[in-house]
Design a protein around this motif. Structure first.
Motif, PDB file in Angstrom:
ATOM      1  N   ALA A  25      84.072  57.437  66.753  1.00  0.00           N
ATOM      2  CA  ALA A  25      84.758  58.536  66.063  1.00  0.00           C
ATOM      3  C   ALA A  25      86.113  58.813  66.707  1.00  0.00           C
ATOM      4  O   ALA A  25      87.104  59.071  66.007  1.00  0.00           O
ATOM      5  CB  ALA A  25      83.881  59.783  66.082  1.00  0.00           C
ATOM      6  N   LYS A  26      86.192  58.746  68.011  1.00  0.00           N
ATOM      7  CA  LYS A  26      87.472  58.967  68.691  1.00  0.00           C
ATOM      8  C   LYS A  26      88.457  57.855  68.360  1.00  0.00           C
ATOM      9  O   LYS A  26      89.637  58.099  68.083  1.00  0.00           O
ATOM     10  CB  LYS A  26      87.251  59.041  70.211  1.00  0.00           C
ATOM     11  CG  LYS A  26      86.789  60.407  70.704  1.00  0.00           C
ATOM     12  CD  LYS A  26      86.864  60.485  72.214  1.00  0.00           C
ATOM     13  CE  LYS A  26      86.606  61.903  72.691  1.00  0.00           C
ATOM     14  NZ  LYS A  26      87.630  62.866  72.239  1.00  0.00           N
ATOM     15  N   ILE A  67      82.324  63.511  66.921  1.00  0.00           N
ATOM     16  CA  ILE A  67      80.864  63.591  66.937  1.00  0.00           C
ATOM     17  C   ILE A  67      80.277  62.218  66.643  1.00  0.00           C
ATOM     18  O   ILE A  67      80.666  61.549  65.672  1.00  0.00           O
ATOM     19  CB  ILE A  67      80.360  64.598  65.880  1.00  0.00           C
ATOM     20  CG1 ILE A  67      81.018  65.972  66.088  1.00  0.00           C
ATOM     21  CG2 ILE A  67      78.838  64.718  65.928  1.00  0.00           C
ATOM     22  CD1 ILE A  67      80.684  66.970  64.998  1.00  0.00           C
ATOM     23  N   GLY A  68      79.336  61.812  67.474  1.00  0.00           N
ATOM     24  CA  GLY A  68      78.564  60.596  67.238  1.00  0.00           C
ATOM     25  C   GLY A  68      77.130  60.962  66.942  1.00  0.00           C
ATOM     26  O   GLY A  68      76.540  61.800  67.622  1.00  0.00           O
ATOM     27  N   ILE A  69      76.549  60.348  65.885  1.00  0.00           N
ATOM     28  CA  ILE A  69      75.202  60.724  65.449  1.00  0.00           C
ATOM     29  C   ILE A  69      74.275  59.514  65.535  1.00  0.00           C
ATOM     30  O   ILE A  69      74.619  58.418  65.065  1.00  0.00           O
ATOM     31  CB  ILE A  69      75.219  61.239  63.999  1.00  0.00           C
ATOM     32  CG1 ILE A  69      76.236  62.382  63.846  1.00  0.00           C
ATOM     33  CG2 ILE A  69      73.827  61.706  63.574  1.00  0.00           C
ATOM     34  CD1 ILE A  69      76.425  62.848  62.411  1.00  0.00           C
ATOM     35  N   ALA A  70      73.095  59.723  66.152  1.00  0.00           N
ATOM     36  CA  ALA A  70      72.046  58.707  66.182  1.00  0.00           C
ATOM     37  C   ALA A  70      70.772  59.337  65.645  1.00  0.00           C
ATOM     38  O   ALA A  70      70.446  60.486  65.974  1.00  0.00           O
ATOM     39  CB  ALA A  70      71.828  58.195  67.601  1.00  0.00           C
ATOM     40  N   PHE A 113      78.264  57.821  62.243  1.00  0.00           N
ATOM     41  CA  PHE A 113      76.882  57.449  62.510  1.00  0.00           C
ATOM     42  C   PHE A 113      76.860  56.137  63.296  1.00  0.00           C
ATOM     43  O   PHE A 113      77.750  55.297  63.170  1.00  0.00           O
ATOM     44  CB  PHE A 113      76.102  57.276  61.200  1.00  0.00           C
ATOM     45  CG  PHE A 113      75.666  58.571  60.580  1.00  0.00           C
ATOM     46  CD1 PHE A 113      74.458  59.150  60.938  1.00  0.00           C
ATOM     47  CD2 PHE A 113      76.471  59.207  59.634  1.00  0.00           C
ATOM     48  CE1 PHE A 113      74.060  60.350  60.361  1.00  0.00           C
ATOM     49  CE2 PHE A 113      76.077  60.394  59.067  1.00  0.00           C
ATOM     50  CZ  PHE A 113      74.865  60.979  59.424  1.00  0.00           C
ATOM     51  N   TYR A 114      75.814  56.001  64.070  1.00  0.00           N
ATOM     52  CA  TYR A 114      75.637  54.746  64.812  1.00  0.00           C
ATOM     53  C   TYR A 114      75.326  53.614  63.840  1.00  0.00           C
ATOM     54  O   TYR A 114      74.620  53.794  62.850  1.00  0.00           O
ATOM     55  CB  TYR A 114      74.496  54.879  65.821  1.00  0.00           C
ATOM     56  CG  TYR A 114      74.066  53.561  66.417  1.00  0.00           C
ATOM     57  CD1 TYR A 114      74.795  52.976  67.452  1.00  0.00           C
ATOM     58  CD2 TYR A 114      72.941  52.894  65.922  1.00  0.00           C
ATOM     59  CE1 TYR A 114      74.402  51.759  67.994  1.00  0.00           C
ATOM     60  CE2 TYR A 114      72.539  51.685  66.458  1.00  0.00           C
ATOM     61  CZ  TYR A 114      73.268  51.124  67.487  1.00  0.00           C
ATOM     62  OH  TYR A 114      72.891  49.912  68.008  1.00  0.00           O
ATOM     63  N   ASN A 115      75.868  52.422  64.122  1.00  0.00           N
ATOM     64  CA  ASN A 115      75.472  51.219  63.398  1.00  0.00           C
ATOM     65  C   ASN A 115      75.442  50.049  64.376  1.00  0.00           C
ATOM     66  O   ASN A 115      76.014  50.114  65.474  1.00  0.00           O
ATOM     67  CB  ASN A 115      76.415  50.923  62.222  1.00  0.00           C
ATOM     68  CG  ASN A 115      77.833  50.655  62.674  1.00  0.00           C
ATOM     69  OD1 ASN A 115      78.135  49.598  63.228  1.00  0.00           O
ATOM     70  ND2 ASN A 115      78.727  51.624  62.453  1.00  0.00           N
TER      71      ASN A 115
END
Length: 850
Positions: A570-571, A544-547, A580-582
């Motif tokens: 994440a992968k 899961i990637g979160i923005a 989380f995005y950075n």
């Protein structure tokens, strides 16, 4: 209103003139001597239907004066009948025969046309048919353009609105005007020179031929009109069809040569006004009663003044039930009240002005069926008309089926057909609305989650597509269960899902949702395997990637890119987790993009080279080499494989790279085999992406054939995880490779790092197992040594060779030699070197042991 009053006045004038003309002709019938038979229903109508009202009045006055001069001052013209219905009921005078023709007695024709037989003045553009007809009706000579010169004569014919042709004494066509060719389809070349009776199917062809023949006998003298001079002909069109045309003829002289002028026109274009009105009414009634839509006419008091039979189907009312009732009867009260002012606008705004004023041509609203209750309707409005008072015609359709179809189309357009989740189009619509809601971001933020299932491909390939589809459906159900009602979930395709959190206070809220999703997805799935009724358990993970919106992006493009980058991170970080995005992910993405572009350039510029690491037997003698790819960048220098191979695998560039490796390694192998080392073999790695391509067997076969290398000296290395991702398909490909190229060997690379099934392992057409270097590096720890011994025993029991890679010490070499592991490679025997260095290694009987 002024236009309508003008039209009514014009109609009255035309009716009066029509009555004048008929009355005059009737008077002439009674008092003139001689005889002329004219069709009552055609000729008289034609005499009264001159194209200009002034010309009609003028002709009537001229005829009236002539009649009075002949009859004497004591006679009177019968009173003009003004009412149209009375004209239609006019009784014929005594001299009218039962055939409907008037027998007219004519005075001396010389006196009738002024004594000199002067032809009427015809102007360019004037109807020749009307001029000839007027002459016939008045009993004058049917003669045109006496002694006319050729130029003027041709101008008169070419500009006439009628179909006109000229005939010689043998009834051959001498000329035709454009209207003739346009109406009947013949070209001038096709028709000129033909006999006129060739194109006549039936009618008065003999009469016309006779009149033409009279040209020679009479020497071009004036001919009096006869009863047959007004004809209705059936004429053959150039396409073979038949058309009805009225025909009148007149003698004329062109440059001193007598000829017959025949003027023709379509009788259907000159029907009486009464007939047209009656047919219009009949057509309207027939149309309104056969349409499936309800037609309702309403007045300014919002009362129904007309309804067709279709209202019974649309509203359940009989037409007689609705006439006189309020228009509101057809709608729920609140709907009518909401739209009443809109209805009234259509009484004052016609169709041409509605678009300018923003008034739609139709309205969609709820109607009220007498029996079925509320039903969606569409109303189209015609232009307002004055019928005793101002009215508007409404066409009303029941659009229940259309609305159902629209909902179905919306389902198809905006929802995934497998899972029922929203698709990409619906996502873009929803997130666009969310981002535009600035009030939301004054109180908090929103979050976007990109999800990619880990291990879905293995389930799909192992248990079949039906099981894979069931897993996706269950995943959609689990995701909905993990979310609030204000959140949304979408499927983008494959195993990619997207979650849009409509409101969060911060990162912690988004992390809680992501944790719940991880727990839901990690629970075992009960799936039905392909060809098996028994359910099987499968477990997958999710990356899961979160923005966060707007912190990580305030446009659709920026926030989706941020979530996508976080998901890939994440992968790369181990899968089955959320990230989380950075901002650093942007730098990594940029670097990945630069590497991708560099690979494309390097392939074109020849920057890739092959190095070869020796593979030795237990005595240290080189028996083969493994081909390893290296990239020598002209500015950066050597780029490690760990940096560019994953990018090539992800972007698909590994396929052209892998093909280049095979071509180059097989050519080098052939050179070594032909230069004193006939038993030397080369090992080439096949990547996961390369092995999965459908045309892998053809690609390998093509490289072997083009290079001319011996298949017996080729070993293809395939990783254990690559095979077990789709074992049945992998086994089929391996068997096909060995069938096409007998002697070709296949090795299972990195053995021990995957999750091989012994049942599949026993079916693999493998010739060797390579022990992964991670086990070799920790060989002398108790747990690893047991695994290594188990792998060696397994290989011996399967009767396949063993290759230990990563051997770097004498102790490791001695251990594998004692356990009958015949082949080894590693830094102890040499690093990967260029082809030229391999030539030097081959000159030594055995490599030095460090």
């Amino acid at each position: 209103m002024q236009e309508k009053n003008h039209d009514r006045k014009l109609d009255a004038i035309e009716r009066r003139l029509d009555a004048v003309a008929q009355a005059i002709v009737a008077y002439e019938c009674k008092h003139f001597k001689g005889a002329c038979v004219l069709p009552a229903t055609a000729a008289l109508a034609e005499a009264s239907e001159r194209s200009e009202t002034a010309a009609l009045a003028e002709a009537g006055e001229r005829s009236e004066a002539a009649a009075l001069a002949e009859a004497g001052a004591g006679d009177e013209v019968p009173e003009v009948i003004e009412d149209l219905e009375e004209i239609e009921d006019l009784e014929p005078v005594d001299s009218v025969e039962a055939t409907g023709s008037f027998e007219v007695e004519l005075a001396d024709t010389q006196a009738a046309d002024g004594g000199d037989g002067a032809a009427p003045a015809v102007q360019p553009g004037e109807s020749i048919f009307d001029v000839i007809l007027e002459q016939i009706v008045q009993g004058l000579h049917s003669f045109l353009a006496q002694s006319a010169d050729g130029v003027r004569f041709d101008l008169l014919l070419s500009s006439a609105p009628d179909a006109v042709c000229t005939l010689d004494a043998e009834a051959r066509i001498l000329s035709v005007n454009p209207e003739f060719t346009g109406h009947l389809g013949y070209t001038e070349l096709e028709i000129v020179g033909r006999s006129f009776d060739e194109i006549i199917v039936e009618g008065g062809e003999q009469r016309i031929v006779q009149r033409a023949q009279n040209l020679a006998s009479a020497g071009g003298e004036h001919q009096l009109p006869k009863p047959e001079d007004i004809l209705v002909l059936r004429i053959r069109h150039s396409d073979g069809s038949q058309v009805s045309m009225e025909c009148v003829t007149a003698v004329s002289i062109r440059d001193g040569v007598p000829l017959l002028v025949a003027a023709l026109r379509d009788p259907s274009l000159h029907r009486s006004l009464v007939q047209q009105l009656r047919e219009s009414k009949d057509n309207y009634d027939a149309l309104s009663e056969t349409l499936s839509e309800a037609i309702v006419r309403i007045d300014e008091r919002m009362r129904i003044v007309y309804a067709n039979r279709a209202v019974r189907k649309t509203f359940g009312f009989a037409p007689e039930e609705l006439c006189g009732e309020p228009f509101s009867t057809l709608f729920p009260d609140e709907v009518f009240q909401r739209h009443e002012q809109d209805f009234r606008k259509y009484f004052v705004v016609d169709d041409t002005d509605r678009a300018v004023l923003g008034l739609p041509g139709s309205l969609e609203l709820l109607g009220c069926h007498k029996n079925r209750g509320i039903t969606p309707m569409e109303i189209s409005f015609g232009n307002s008309k004055e019928y005793r008072e101002r009215t508007v015609t409404c066409i009303i359709r029941d659009i229940t089926q259309r609305k159902t179809a629209e909902r179905r189309l919306q389902q198809l357009a905006y929802y995934d057909q497998l899972t029922g989740l929203g698709n990409r189009d619906l996502f873009e619509s929803d997130i666009r609305s969310l981002i535009s809601n600035r009030e939301l971001f004054e109180k908090g933020m929103a979050a976007l989650l990109f999800l990619d299932l880990d291990g879905f491909k293995q389930v799909n390939d192992t248990l079949g597509h039906d099981a894979g589809d069931q897993l996706l459906i269950d995943t959609g159900t689990r995701l909905r269960r993990s979310l609030r009602s204000s959140d949304s979930v979408y499927r983008f395709g494959g195993d990619e899902f997207v979650v849009l959190l409509g409101f969060v206070h911060g990162r912690r809220d988004a992390a809680v949702v992501a944790t719940n999703i991880l727990g839901e997805i990690h629970m075992p799935y009960e799936l039905s395997g392909a060809g098996s009724r028994a359910s099987q358990t499968a477990t997958v993970g999710v990356s899961i990637g979160i923005a966060l919106i707007p912190a990580d992006g305030d446009t659709i493009e920026s926030v989706t890119r941020a979530a996508d980058l976080a998901m890939y991170h994440a992968k790369e970080s181990g899968k089955n987790r959320f990230e989380f995005y950075n901002a650093q992910l942007d730098a990594r993405a940029k670097e990945r993009w630069e590497v991708e572009q560099g690979i494309r350039s390097a392939l074109a510029n020849g920057e890739f080279v092959l190095h070869y690491q020796p593979i030795v037997e237990s005595d240290g003698v080189v028996r083969g080499v493994e081909a390893l790819l290296r990239w020598n960048h002209p500015h950066i220098g050597e780029i490690p494989p760990a940096r560019f191979i994953p990018v090539a695998e992800e972007t698909g560039l590994i396929i052209p790279l892998g093909n280049w490796v095979m071509e180059t390694a097989f050519r080098d192998l052939r050179a070594w085999n032909e230069n004193g080392y006939p038993n030397l073999y080369v090992a080439v790695n096949l990547s996961v992406r390369q092995f999965d391509q459908r045309d892998l067997v053809d690609a390998v076969s093509g490289a072997i054939e083009r290079s001319g290398a011996s298949a017996a000296n080729i070993k293809l290395e395939i990783t254990e995880s690559c095979i077990m991702s789709a074992p049945k398909a992998a086994i089929a490909k391996m068997n096909e490779l060995k069938r096409r190229h007998p002697g070709l060997s296949i090795s299972i690379d990195d053995f021990g790092t995957g999750y091989s099934s012994l049942s599949y392992l026993s079916q693999l057409p493998a010739d060797a197992i390579k022990i992964d270097l991670s086990f070799v590096a920790n060989l002398f720890t108790a747990s690893n040594q047991k695994v290594v011994n188990a792998i060696i025993n397994l290989a011996h029991s399967m009767n396949v060779d063993i290759v230990a890679e990563g051997v770097e010490s004498r102790e490791q070499w001695e251990y594998f030699s004692e356990h009958h592991c015949r082949s080894m490679q590693g830094y102890l025997f040499g690093r990967a070197v260029s082809r030229e260095e391999v030539d030097k290694l081959l000159d030594h009987p055995a490599l030095p042991r460090r």
